[in-house]
Write an enzyme that holds these catalytic residues in place. Structure first.
Site, short mmCIF file in Angstrom:
data_model
loop_
_atom_site.label_atom_id
_atom_site.label_comp_id
_atom_site.label_asym_id
_atom_site.label_seq_id
_atom_site.Cartn_x
_atom_site.Cartn_y
_atom_site.Cartn_z
CG PHE A 1 -1.93 1.10 1.24
CD1 PHE A 1 -3.12 1.00 0.53
CD2 PHE A 1 -1.69 2.26 1.96
CE1 PHE A 1 -4.05 2.02 0.53
CE2 PHE A 1 -2.61 3.30 1.97
CZ PHE A 1 -3.80 3.18 1.25
CD GLU A 2 2.26 1.14 3.72
OE1 GLU A 2 1.29 1.26 4.49
OE2 GLU A 2 2.62 0.02 3.27
CG HIS B 1 -6.60 -5.92 3.90
ND1 HIS B 1 -5.31 -6.33 3.67
CD2 HIS B 1 -6.53 -4.67 4.42
CE1 HIS B 1 -4.49 -5.35 4.02
NE2 HIS B 1 -5.20 -4.35 4.48
#
Length: 156
Positions: A58-59, A89
């Site tokens: 995600f980063e 998720h």
């Protein structure tokens, strides 16, 4: 007569960044190793390869944006592994990382390649990290070198 311009996979003189997630390290470490090996085989010097680690996939887009803005590299390779679990998720993370990397790539003046695995099982991820299905980190690195070659040809 139609002109055709192709990139090549000669990486000599290129400075390449790899943005890699630490989550699912068993898989991602193999993707990073494959990317580094492919870059070295194309002629990119070891000293011209920089690996940045982020906590999770995600980063990746957030750091990618900073790496591109730093204007120190000729190309960036993104690698990570998002493996489906029992909750939604996976869908959010996989979609966000793909969309985020694509957004940065569209605006970047350098090539950005996507070697982030999005698989249903850990077995599928392992297959794509250097076993049955090759190494997608290496594939993304080769794509980055070829695209950097094309960018240079366009620039003259």
């Amino acid at each position: 007569m139609t002109q055709s311009i192709d990139g090549d996979i000669t990486g000599s003189g290129l400075k390449v960044a790899i943005v890699a997630s630490r989550f699912n390290a068993l898989i991602v470490d193999s993707l990073v190793a494959g990317a580094i090996d492919a870059l070295r085989r194309t002629g990119v010097a070891e000293a011209d390869i920089t690996v940045f680690h982020v906590p999770g996939a995600f980063e990746i887009p957030q750091l990618l944006r900073r790496v591109v803005a730093a204007a120190r590299f000729d190309a960036v390779v993104c690698v990570g592994a998002v493996i489906r679990g029992a909750t939604p998720h996976f869908d959010y993370v996989a979609g966000a990382v793909a969309s985020g990397v694509a957004d940065v790539a569209r605006a970047a003046d350098i090539p950005v390649t996507f070697g982030v695995l999005t698989t249903d099982t850990i077995e599928q991820a392992l297959e794509r990290a250097g076993t049955k299905a090759g190494n997608k980190g290496a594939d993304a690195a080769l794509g980055a070198v070829e695209m950097a070659s094309l960018f240079r040809k366009i620039a003259g």
